[in-house]
Structure formats: structure tokens, C-alpha cells
Design an enzyme around this catalytic site. Structure first.
Site, PDB file in Angstrom:
ATOM      1  N   ASN A 208      70.925  63.871  -3.338  1.00  0.00           N
ATOM      2  CA  ASN A 208      70.673  62.934  -4.434  1.00  0.00           C
ATOM      3  C   ASN A 208      69.574  63.478  -5.340  1.00  0.00           C
ATOM      4  O   ASN A 208      69.102  64.589  -5.141  1.00  0.00           O
ATOM      5  CB  ASN A 208      70.316  61.547  -3.879  1.00  0.00           C
ATOM      6  CG  ASN A 208      69.113  61.631  -2.958  1.00  0.00           C
ATOM      7  OD1 ASN A 208      68.029  61.984  -3.370  1.00  0.00           O
ATOM      8  ND2 ASN A 208      69.343  61.341  -1.679  1.00  0.00           N
ATOM      9  N   ASP A 278      72.819  57.856   2.726  1.00  0.00           N
ATOM     10  CA  ASP A 278      73.433  56.838   3.586  1.00  0.00           C
ATOM     11  C   ASP A 278      74.641  57.400   4.337  1.00  0.00           C
ATOM     12  O   ASP A 278      75.015  56.888   5.378  1.00  0.00           O
ATOM     13  CB  ASP A 278      73.873  55.643   2.734  1.00  0.00           C
ATOM     14  CG  ASP A 278      72.668  54.824   2.288  1.00  0.00           C
ATOM     15  OD1 ASP A 278      71.775  54.594   3.133  1.00  0.00           O
ATOM     16  OD2 ASP A 278      72.604  54.445   1.098  1.00  0.00           O
ATOM     17  N   LYS A 288      83.283  78.537   4.863  1.00  0.00           N
ATOM     18  CA  LYS A 288      83.335  78.018   3.499  1.00  0.00           C
ATOM     19  C   LYS A 288      84.734  77.480   3.175  1.00  0.00           C
ATOM     20  O   LYS A 288      85.730  78.162   3.464  1.00  0.00           O
ATOM     21  CB  LYS A 288      82.970  79.168   2.541  1.00  0.00           C
ATOM     22  CG  LYS A 288      82.918  78.768   1.103  1.00  0.00           C
ATOM     23  CD  LYS A 288      82.558  79.962   0.239  1.00  0.00           C
ATOM     24  CE  LYS A 288      82.722  79.600  -1.217  1.00  0.00           C
ATOM     25  NZ  LYS A 288      82.635  80.776  -2.073  1.00  0.00           N
ATOM     26  N   PHE A 323      61.174  51.352   0.143  1.00  0.00           N
ATOM     27  CA  PHE A 323      61.528  51.335  -1.273  1.00  0.00           C
ATOM     28  C   PHE A 323      62.977  50.866  -1.367  1.00  0.00           C
ATOM     29  O   PHE A 323      63.754  51.069  -0.425  1.00  0.00           O
ATOM     30  CB  PHE A 323      61.429  52.741  -1.875  1.00  0.00           C
ATOM     31  CG  PHE A 323      60.051  53.101  -2.362  1.00  0.00           C
ATOM     32  CD1 PHE A 323      59.032  53.374  -1.464  1.00  0.00           C
ATOM     33  CD2 PHE A 323      59.781  53.195  -3.724  1.00  0.00           C
ATOM     34  CE1 PHE A 323      57.767  53.716  -1.905  1.00  0.00           C
ATOM     35  CE2 PHE A 323      58.516  53.543  -4.187  1.00  0.00           C
ATOM     36  CZ  PHE A 323      57.509  53.795  -3.276  1.00  0.00           C
ATOM     37  N   LYS A 337      66.897  43.892   1.644  1.00  0.00           N
ATOM     38  CA  LYS A 337      66.440  45.057   2.439  1.00  0.00           C
ATOM     39  C   LYS A 337      65.116  44.750   3.141  1.00  0.00           C
ATOM     40  O   LYS A 337      64.896  45.173   4.276  1.00  0.00           O
ATOM     41  CB  LYS A 337      66.299  46.296   1.541  1.00  0.00           C
ATOM     42  CG  LYS A 337      67.651  46.887   1.178  1.00  0.00           C
ATOM     43  CD  LYS A 337      67.560  48.061   0.213  1.00  0.00           C
ATOM     44  CE  LYS A 337      68.962  48.493  -0.197  1.00  0.00           C
ATOM     45  NZ  LYS A 337      69.015  49.514  -1.223  1.00  0.00           N
ATOM     46  N   LYS A 341      65.440  45.001   7.141  1.00  0.00           N
ATOM     47  CA  LYS A 341      64.734  46.121   7.802  1.00  0.00           C
ATOM     48  C   LYS A 341      63.409  45.666   8.408  1.00  0.00           C
ATOM     49  O   LYS A 341      62.648  46.499   8.906  1.00  0.00           O
ATOM     50  CB  LYS A 341      64.542  47.274   6.802  1.00  0.00           C
ATOM     51  CG  LYS A 341      65.891  47.797   6.275  1.00  0.00           C
ATOM     52  CD  LYS A 341      65.765  49.012   5.383  1.00  0.00           C
ATOM     53  CE  LYS A 341      67.090  49.302   4.680  1.00  0.00           C
ATOM     54  NZ  LYS A 341      67.429  50.708   4.575  1.00  0.00           N
TER      55      LYS A 341
END
Ligand code: PMT
Length: 410
Positions: A208, A278, A288, A323, A337, A341
Site C-alpha cells: 500500500n 488485510d 516467477k 489508526f 474499530k 479492537k
């Protein structure tokens, strides 16, 4: 932090004297009022005019000249200063001050000083390693003087080793550190930063946009405030101007989970700014994946462990901060969240806003607590965001220490 601080910059006679000009610029950029005091030897390397122009103040070096018309220079400077930085500090200045010699403006001023004095030594490696210099350094440290560097590397004299003036960023960080209240002293903080990389085959991965900047800012500010910080980070291109933060570099979410688990029991506070993937490719190929002329490719993904959720299920006495990077329904998702959590705080981060989220030096966040309170912060640097998050953490620590009601499980 340095705004309106009166700082004396002592420049002594070494080849690194030219770097003091850059240090001066960085201090004035932070709005400190800098008074430069040069030794006679320093003036052989750089002209006082350079420092006078950059500081906007007269450069002082004469012992027997009155300051501001009628004041005694060394006493007046010692009285007005919030800090003295001697950069570069030669073996000669260390030796003189360590042994109580006061024979010029800089040494007499340091002797009259009650505020912190920071030395940034720079000299030949053999000089630095000599018993004379090492004994003087030990003596100065015992008197409460502070040091930054010297660093290792190529030296101007042609040799290699310890003796280079510390990087300017490191000296600035040390100065900021000296001015910072140590309200996280005694706290062990684990910070996660950056992306995770999930391999597809030996040459490809999915990841990301996280660069690690937010997590690095948190680690740096927490360390500045006296915490013992461990940073677990995904791959990144950043450097921290502090050598006292151990960094553990991991790649995948599963590696990050292992690293976090290893540190968990030793930490009081965990702040997860990392953008943990995730999902990961289910079937990582041994070789490959070959290009085909026709057809499409499908990548089967499976769920990664939710590290923070697992920590929340085994919370104990830890303070957990997460976060939430969102592109829609910011508050609803962040609140969910926070609960799911079992966190103490969540930092809601709308990553679609200009100047916020991935890759930039700034952020725009809302800090949510377990009582449903939300503090909305405007656009600010990631370091300033980190400081405000840490203010909230300090409040939680104090509450915990006083044994006030502490939210356990939801
Ligand atoms: O690194 P920068 O370029 O500076 O960018 C900063 C940032 C945008 C990455 C940062 O500000 C941020 O928002 N970090 C959290 C990114 C994220 O993964 O958010 P999330 O909503 O998917 O996850 C919620 C929380 O659970 C996070 O604290 C995350 O670290 C944690 N998590 C997520 C997934 C997972 N498998 N395990 C986790 O522990």
C-alpha cells in the site's frame, strides 16, 4: 519548540566550523534568537561576517569589549541564554572547560552559565580516542554537560573513524530534546510504521501507499518526551535523526505480528500507525509467474491476522492506540474499530483529503476516545499530530497511575 529561545552558538577552530553556519540557519528557521561567539582560532576557518549575516546579531569574540554598549559580555550572555551549543567543539575547548580554564569569551561565558551546555565535538579520530580527550569528556559529562556525536565516517584530515561533527539534523534533534518536558519518562512504547509487503512470487508483491512518516514522527516525538521507544516498521526510505530508537524492519503482516508479539510484554503503550495489509496472496509461487499472450490472471487472497485486534483481546494493562485509514464514513468506521479492537484511542484518518494520509509530511485527523469524545485537528505536520496524540496518551498514563476507572473490555 525553539521559537524565541536565546541560544548561544559557540564556534571553535576546526574544519567543521563551516557546518556551524548550516546549524545556525536551522536554528533561526525555527525562530530561535542565536548569538554567535567565536574563538580566535575559529575565525581562521570562517569569517564572523557569515555568522553575523545569518544570525542578525553581532558576532562576539573579544573578552574585553562591552556588550550592548555597557554590559560585560560573558556575564550578560550567560544570563540571557536558554542554552549554549558549542559546534564544532575541538579537543582544546573540551580540555579547557573540563579543567576550569577561562581565558577567552567563550570559556568564561560557559563557566558563568547555569543553563544546559551541549558539545558537538569534531576532530581527528586519534585525538578523539586519546586518553586526554576521553578523560575530559567523562569529566564534563559528570559535571552535567551534554554531548552529541562525534559521528563516524571520512574525516577532513584524510583518515576514517569517529570524529565527524554529528549531522545537523541530529544536533537539532538533540537541542529540541533538551527543551522537551520528559512526561513519558519510564514508559516503554512500541510504535509500528509503514506498509507491509505480501509476496505474490519471488519478484512481485502487493502493498500500500504508506511511507512510514506518521509512525516515524510518533517514535521520534515519544523518544523526545523521554519514552523508551521500539519502532517496528515495514520497508521504508526514511531516516530517523535519533540513534536511540531501535528499529526492527519487517516485510509481511505475519512478520510484523511476530515482531509485535515479541515486544508486547515489555511495553506499556502500543501505537499502531502501520498500514498492515488485510489480505495476502493465498498461493505464493515458487517461481516467477510467466506472461501469457491471452487470458487474465486471478490472484486468490486470504486474510492476514489482525494484529491490533489480537492485542486488544489480550490487553492486560497495556494502553492501545490504533489508526483508522478511511475513504468514507470516517467516524462510523473509526468508532467501530475502536470498539472491535478494544482500543483506548483511535486516530481517524480520512486519507482522501489533500495534505492528509499517505506519503505527505502533514496529516488531518480526529482523535476518538472510549467515552465517545472526538478531538478534531486541523492540517498540521505529522510531528505536531504525533505530539497531540502523545498528550492524550500521557493523560491515560496519569489516569492509570492514579488508579482511576480504566476501561477494560467493551
Ligand atoms: O506512513 P504514512 O505515509 O505517513 O501514512 C500514514 C498512514 C495513512 C498509514 C497512517 O496515518 C494510518 O492511517 N495508519 C493506519 C493504516 C491502516 O492500516 O488502517 P486500518 O484502518 O486498515 O487499520 C486499523 C488499525 O488496525 C491500524 O492501527 C492498523 O495498524 C491495525 N491493523 C490493521 C490490519 C491488520 N491486519 N492488523 C492491524 O493491526
Amino acid at each position: 519548540m525553539l521559537k524565541n529561545k536565546e541560544i548561544i552558538l559557540g564556534v571553535t577552530g576546526g574544519i567543521a566550523a563551516y557546518k556551524a553556519a548550516e546549524l545556525l540557519r536551522e536554528m533561526t528557521r525555527r525562530e530561535a534568537n542565536v548569538h554567535v561567539v567565536m574563538t580566535q582560532h575559529a575565525q581562521q576557518f570562517v569569517s564572523p561576517l557569515t555568522f553575523q549575516t545569518l544570525s542578525g546579531n553581532p558576532v562576539l569574540s573579544e573578552m574585553f569589549r562591552l556588550f550592548m554598549g555597557s554590559k560585560i559580555g560573558h556575564v550578560t550572555l550567560a544570563d540571557i541564554a536558554n542554552l549554549t551549543v558549542i559546534a564544532p567543539a575541538t579537543a582544546n575547548i573540551l580540555g579547557k572547560i573540563a579543567n576550569g580554564v577561562a581565558d577567552d569569551l567563550l570559556t568564561t561565558m560557559v563557566m558563568a552559565m547555569k543553563v544546559p551546555v551541549l558539545f558537538a565535538p569534531s576532530m581527528n579520530v586519534n585525538m578523539w580516542e586519546s586518553s586526554f580527550v576521553q578523560n575530559n569528556v567523562e569529566r564534563l559529562k559528570a559535571y552535567g554537560y551534554q554531548f552529541i556525536g562525534p559521528a563516524e565516517g571520512d574525516l577532513a584530515c584524510g583518515s576514517e573513524g569517529r570524529g565527524r561533527l554529528a549531522d545537523i539534523a541530529e544536533i537539532i534533534e538533540k537541542i529540541e530534546d533538551i527543551f522537551t518536558k520528559k512526561d513519558l519518562q519510564g514508559q516503554r512504547i512500541l510504535v509500528t510504521a509503514g506498509p507491509t509487503l505480501e509476496p505474490v512470487d519471488p519478484v512481485r508483491y502487493i502493498t500500500n501507499r504508506s511511507t512510514g512518516k506518521m509512525g516515524f514522527a510518533l517514535a521520534k516525538m515519544a523518544c523526545r518526551r523521554g519514552a523508551m521507544v521500539t519502532l517496528i516498521t515495514g520497508p521504508n526510505y526514511l531516516s530517523l535523526p535519533r540513534s536511540d530508537i531501535p528499529q526492527i524492519v519487517v516485510h509481511s503482516a505475519r512478520e510484523m505480528r511476530e515482531a509485535v508479539r515479541e515486544q508486547y510484554d515489555d511495553c506499556h503503550i502500543i501505537i499502531m500507525a502501520a498500514a498492515v495489509a488485510d489480505f495476502r496472496p493465498q498461493d505464493t509461487r515458487g517461481g516467477k509467474i510467466k506472461k501469457r499472450e491471452n487470458g487474465t490472471y486471478a490472484l486468490e487472497l486470504e486474510k492476514n491476522p489482525d494484529i491490533l485486534k489480537e492485542l486488544g483481546e489480550n490487553k492486560g494493562d497495556h494502553i492501545l492506540v490504533g489508526f483508522a485509514a478511511e475513504t468514507s464514513e470516517l467516524m462510523e468506521n473509526a468508532e467501530a474499530k475502536l470498539k472491535e479492537k478494544n482500543l483506548d484511542l483511535i486516530i481517524a484518518n480520512d486519507v482522501t483529503q489533500p495534505g492528509a494520509g499517505f506519503g505527505v509530511d502533514t496529516n488531518i485527523v480526529k482523535i476518538l476516545d472510549t467515552r465517545g469524545r472526538a478531538r478534531k485537528l486541523p492540517l498540521m505536520t505529522k510531528e505536531d499530530v504525533a505530539d497531540i496524540i502523545l498528550d492524550q496518551v500521557v493523560k491515560l498514563v496519569k489516569k492509570k497511575e492514579k488508579g482511576l476507572p480504566w476501561p477494560r473490555n467493551w
